[in-house]
Design an enzyme around this catalytic site. Structure first.
Site, mmCIF file in Angstrom:
data_model
loop_
_atom_site.group_PDB
_atom_site.id
_atom_site.type_symbol
_atom_site.label_atom_id
_atom_site.label_comp_id
_atom_site.label_asym_id
_atom_site.label_seq_id
_atom_site.Cartn_x
_atom_site.Cartn_y
_atom_site.Cartn_z
ATOM 1 N NE ARG A 139 -5.399 14.021 2.893
ATOM 2 C CZ ARG A 139 -5.725 15.287 3.197
ATOM 3 N NH1 ARG A 139 -6.977 15.683 3.130
ATOM 4 N NH2 ARG A 139 -4.803 16.148 3.576
ATOM 5 C CG ASP A 162 -18.517 -7.267 -0.390
ATOM 6 O OD1 ASP A 162 -18.198 -7.353 -1.588
ATOM 7 O OD2 ASP A 162 -17.696 -7.352 0.541
ATOM 8 C CE LYS A 209 -10.050 -10.423 -3.061
ATOM 9 N NZ LYS A 209 -9.933 -9.353 -2.153
HETATM 10 N N1 PLP Z 1 -15.158 -8.115 0.403
HETATM 11 C C1 PLP Z 1 -14.939 -9.384 0.016
HETATM 12 C C2 PLP Z 1 -16.109 -10.247 -0.362
HETATM 13 C C3 PLP Z 1 -13.632 -9.900 -0.040
HETATM 14 O O1 PLP Z 1 -13.437 -11.176 -0.412
HETATM 15 C C4 PLP Z 1 -12.550 -9.053 0.326
HETATM 16 C C5 PLP Z 1 -11.151 -9.532 0.287
HETATM 17 O O2 PLP Z 1 -10.892 -10.703 0.106
HETATM 18 C C6 PLP Z 1 -12.824 -7.744 0.749
HETATM 19 C C7 PLP Z 1 -14.139 -7.310 0.753
HETATM 20 C C8 PLP Z 1 -11.717 -6.828 1.194
HETATM 21 O O3 PLP Z 1 -11.056 -6.279 0.116
HETATM 22 P P1 PLP Z 1 -9.501 -5.869 0.085
HETATM 23 O O4 PLP Z 1 -8.711 -7.137 0.242
HETATM 24 O O5 PLP Z 1 -9.343 -5.206 -1.242
HETATM 25 O O6 PLP Z 1 -9.273 -4.937 1.232
#
Ligand code: PLP
Length: 358
Positions: A25, A149, A174
């Site tokens: 973990r 992000d 992604k």
């Molecule tokens: N941040 C963005 C810009 C996203 O588009 C997404 C998911 O689509 C996330 C965070 C969340 O990621 P996860 O789906 O891997 O939990």
């Protein structure tokens, strides 16, 4: 190749004398390899990986305390909005949503309790571009933290830490993973205190990626640059095609000169990304939904950033958890269609959209 350390524990030479790993973990060598790679790509000293992008966001948010204010973009991933408003707001974390392309709105939302600017750029799904440097300057000046992000751009196109951000976050699901076969998240930073808090969350709440998932993400990253180049080239051609199509209303793509923040994108991104959104001239939700089920190469699915092109209807899919009023306030119409452009043959993709318009 980094081996897949498929283990939950590690043999110790004597109690608490070991080779850096005691329990999986807390740490796993395959995960460490991935963390080092992402830290390197983002120009960070360190990175912590998580079971998903949402788990990464959750770990960051647990650094804050009741009555702390977080200012966030009003156009952001619907799951981020849900996490803010339905999980952390009930614990009295104060979220304020503004249009971050207008720094005056950020200044107005700022008060003494403000602790963090949560920036998403390009935004999901309207592809607005936020000036990272301007906002991180504001954050530093007011002694608060900033997070970007970077999921939509990937470190290949944009490096927020260089532009002054304290943390950069990814849904590695992604572009980093790149093949729609794994869920993961990451936070990279050069701030030791932040990393200590994140590692504490990793150890204590344990939303960690498995070794096989780390391996898949590591393998995906090897082709990040070639995938991005091809996807961006396709996206530019598709944005042009849409922009000139008589059935299309608004096209959102930072690479179009008509895009409101085209110059900011040019300044802070190496190229303009591979996400495009648009509305139909016939501004109805029904027509938009119908269009999304008429494509044959673009698969109708949530998510983005894989080698295969995807089409989605944000209002009922990725942003369904945002109340309609909030969506409308942010400018997200029910007729919006979002495309994640993959690496397929460009003409095939355009022909596919063309036949869907027909
Ligand atoms: N941040 C963005 C810009 C996203 O588009 C997404 C998911 O689509 C996330 C965070 C969340 O990621 P996860 O789906 O891997 O939990």
């Amino acid at each position: 190749m980094p081996p897949i350390f498929q283990t939950s524990t590690y043999v110790q030479q004597a109690p608490n004398v070991h080779k850096g790993y005691d329990y999986a973990r807390v740490g796993n060598p395959t995960r460490t390899a991935l963390e080092k790679l992402i830290a390197g790509l983002e120009g960070a000293d360190e990175c912590a990986c998580f079971a998903s992008g949402c788990a990464a966001m959750d770990a960051v948010l647990k650094m804050f305390r009741p009555s702390d204010r977080i200012i966030a973009s009003n156009d952001l991933y619907g799951g981020t909005y849900r996490l803010f408003t339905e999980v952390f707001a009930p614990f009295n974390i104060d979220f304020v949503f503004v249009d971050m392309t207008d720094i005056d709105q950020v200044k107005q939302a700022y008060n003494e309790q403000t602790k963090l600017l949560w920036i998403e750029t390009p935004t999901n799904p309207l592809l607005r571009v936020v000036d990272i440097q301007a906002l991180t300057d504001f954050a530093r000046h007011n002694d608060i933290l900033s997070l970007v992000d970077n999921t939509f751009a990937s470190p290949y196109l944009q490096q927020p830490l260089e532009l002054g951000a304290d943390m950069v976050l990814h849904s590695t699901t992604k572009y980093l993973g790149g093949h729609s076969d794994v869920i993961g998240g990451a936070v990279a930073t050069s701030d030791e205190e932040i990393m200590e808090k994140l590692r504490f969350q990793v150890k204590t709440t344990g939303a960690v990626p498995g070794p096989m998932d780390c391996y898949l993400t590591l393998r995906g990253i090897k082709t990040l640059s070639v995938r991005m180049k091809q996807s961006v080239e396709n996206a530019k051609a598709i944005a042009d095609f849409l922009d000139n199509h008589p059935a299309v209303g608004q096209v959102n793509y930072p690479g179009l000169e008509s895009h409101q923040q085209h110059e900011v994108a040019r300044k802070q991104m190496k190229d303009f990304g591979a996400m495009v959104s648009f509305s139909l001239k016939d501004d109805s939700q029904e027509k938009a939904k119908e269009f999304t089920s008429r494509t044959k190469i673009f698969a109708l699915a949530e998510s983005l950033g894989g080698v295969e092109s995807l089409i989605s209807h944000p209002a009922s899919m990725t942003h369904g958890s945002m109340p309609k009023k909030v969506r409308e306030k942010a400018g997200l119409q029910d007729s919006l269609i979002r495309l994640s452009i993959g690496i397929e043959d460009q003409e095939d993709l355009i022909d596919d959209l063309d036949q869907a318009f027909e």
